[in-house]
Enzyme design. Structure first.
Site, PDB file in Angstrom:
ATOM      1  N   ARG A   1       0.827  -1.221   0.000  1.00  0.00           N
ATOM      2  CA  ARG A   1       0.000   0.000   0.000  1.00  0.00           C
ATOM      3  C   ARG A   1       0.856   1.264   0.000  1.00  0.00           C
ATOM      4  O   ARG A   1       0.379   2.327  -0.361  1.00  0.00           O
ATOM      5  CB  ARG A   1      -0.939   0.000   1.229  1.00  0.00           C
ATOM      6  CG  ARG A   1      -2.107  -0.950   1.064  1.00  0.00           C
ATOM      7  CD  ARG A   1      -2.933  -1.058   2.311  1.00  0.00           C
ATOM      8  NE  ARG A   1      -2.234  -1.767   3.368  1.00  0.00           N
ATOM      9  CZ  ARG A   1      -2.717  -1.980   4.582  1.00  0.00           C
ATOM     10  NH1 ARG A   1      -3.924  -1.538   4.887  1.00  0.00           N
ATOM     11  NH2 ARG A   1      -2.027  -2.645   5.473  1.00  0.00           N
TER      12      ARG A   1
ATOM     13  N   LYS B   1     -13.749   6.510  -1.490  1.00  0.00           N
ATOM     14  CA  LYS B   1     -13.179   6.636  -0.146  1.00  0.00           C
ATOM     15  C   LYS B   1     -12.012   7.613  -0.157  1.00  0.00           C
ATOM     16  O   LYS B   1     -11.247   7.650  -1.116  1.00  0.00           O
ATOM     17  CB  LYS B   1     -12.698   5.250   0.276  1.00  0.00           C
ATOM     18  CG  LYS B   1     -12.059   5.158   1.635  1.00  0.00           C
ATOM     19  CD  LYS B   1     -11.580   3.733   1.921  1.00  0.00           C
ATOM     20  CE  LYS B   1     -10.162   3.492   1.464  1.00  0.00           C
ATOM     21  NZ  LYS B   1      -9.660   2.150   1.777  1.00  0.00           N
TER      22      LYS B   1
HETATM   23  C1  R5P Z   1      -6.611   0.158   0.736  1.00  0.00           C
HETATM   24  O1  R5P Z   1      -7.134   0.933  -0.033  1.00  0.00           O
HETATM   25  C2  R5P Z   1      -7.011  -1.283   0.828  1.00  0.00           C
HETATM   26  O2  R5P Z   1      -7.515  -1.748  -0.378  1.00  0.00           O
HETATM   27  C3  R5P Z   1      -8.026  -1.519   1.925  1.00  0.00           C
HETATM   28  O3  R5P Z   1      -9.242  -0.901   1.581  1.00  0.00           O
HETATM   29  C4  R5P Z   1      -7.527  -0.990   3.235  1.00  0.00           C
HETATM   30  O4  R5P Z   1      -6.248  -1.473   3.499  1.00  0.00           O
HETATM   31  C5  R5P Z   1      -8.437  -1.370   4.366  1.00  0.00           C
HETATM   32  O5  R5P Z   1      -7.971  -0.778   5.526  1.00  0.00           O
HETATM   33  P1  R5P Z   1      -8.904  -0.627   6.779  1.00  0.00           P
HETATM   34  O6  R5P Z   1      -9.510  -1.974   7.056  1.00  0.00           O
HETATM   35  O7  R5P Z   1      -7.983  -0.174   7.880  1.00  0.00           O
HETATM   36  O8  R5P Z   1      -9.927   0.411   6.464  1.00  0.00           O
END
Ligand code: R5P
Length: 288
Positions: free
Chosen positions: A92, A188
């Site tokens: 990420r 998001k």
């Molecule tokens: C990032 O964009 C990934 O695809 C996931 O959406 C993210 O790592 C999820 O993180 P969390 O569960 O802390 O919201």
């Protein structure tokens, strides 16, 4: 081929070995009181094709084990080394979001590459384009078909597959294809300093239908909680969640269940109580 299951993927490694009807060489490992890692490949791998299976969660100790295993396999004279890293951590952090930040995945890639491996297999890496930084073959497998097939068991009512952010849209499409369903996407935003996320309200024709939220990683659960609440607020009947890597940090599972999610469907790239699907057949198939 010989399978060498690392400390983080013992059961998965043995499952792959069983499917391939191949030898599995155990690894001795321990952690010293000062936190250092001890690794010993307990068998002869000279002139053999070795597949080292080691996921990287919890991240840092398992990454060190991965480097030690790959480097040792080379030292012991393996003729070919396949690194099988079902969950490749740090993917990420694929760019410098703020000045001065480490582009962590680039460093990880360099370290893997320097061990002299011949190829790398991973599953639903967060940002596939980072694989182009490797100078050897890399194979990004997808667990989405398996997740879709598992979801068929729930006899979903007019399923609607939703990605909780734009990054997961292609994954949602893969699941939707299996379920022959509609697919939609949320938007998001994450605060780069606090990590807080905000999900924009998107109108979806979800009323009285079953929804499936699909993502690559569930970390703190915040992304899924926001999407689930949004779907419920729009009248979704049941909400399911499918993810390749359900890390479920701290109370993520509870938070997600509190958001009225019926079930989380994860895989054993990270083995825990929601690992309902094994990626062993996917990996075994790719290794043959
Ligand atoms: C990032 O964009 C990934 O695809 C996931 O959406 C993210 O790592 C999820 O993180 P969390 O569960 O802390 O919201």
């Amino acid at each position: 081929m010989i399978i060498v299951p690392g400390p983080a993927s013992q059961i998965l490694g043995f499952k792959i070995g069983r499917l391939l009807k191949t030898d599995v060489i155990p690894v001795d490992f321990k952690r010293f009181p000062d936190g250092e890692t001890y690794i010993r490949i307990d068998g002869d791998i000279k002139n053999k094709h070795v597949a080292v299976v080691q996921t990287t969660f919890p991240t840092n100790p398992h990454l060190i084990e991965l480097f030690l295993l790959l480097d040792t396999a080379r030292d012991l004279g393996a003729s070919k080394i396949s690194a099988v890293v079902p969950y490749l951590a740090y993917a990420r952090q694929d760019k410098r979001f703020r000045p001065g930040e480490a582009i962590s995945i680039k460093t990880i890639i360099r370290l893997i590459e320097n061990t002299g491996v011949d190829e790398l297999f991973t599953i639903n890496i967060h940002e596939e384009s980072v694989l182009s930084d490797f100078h050897f073959p890399t194979i990004n497998l997808s667990a989405m078909k398996d997740i879709g097939m598992h979801l068929q068991k729930y006899r979903l009512k007019e399923p609607y597959v939703v990605s909780p952010d734009q990054g997961a849209e292609s994954l949602a499409k893969q699941v939707a294809e299996v379920l022959n369903s509609d697919v939609g996407c949320c938007f998001k935003k994450r605060d780069l300093i606090t990590g807080e996320i905000e999900t924009e309200m998107v109108e979806l024709a979800i009323k009285d239908r079953d929804a499936v939220i699909v993502d690559d990683i569930i970390s703190t659960g915040g992304t899924i909680v926001n999407a689930a609440k949004m779907l419920k607020a729009q009248g979704a009947q049941r909400v399911f969640v499918g993810a390749s890597h359900a890390l479920l940090i701290q109370n993520a599972r509870t938070r997600i269940m509190q958001a009225q999610v019926e079930e989380i469907i994860g895989t054993d790239t990270v083995s825990n109580e929601v690992s309902k699907i094994s990626v062993a057949p996917l990996i075994a198939n790719a290794l043959t």
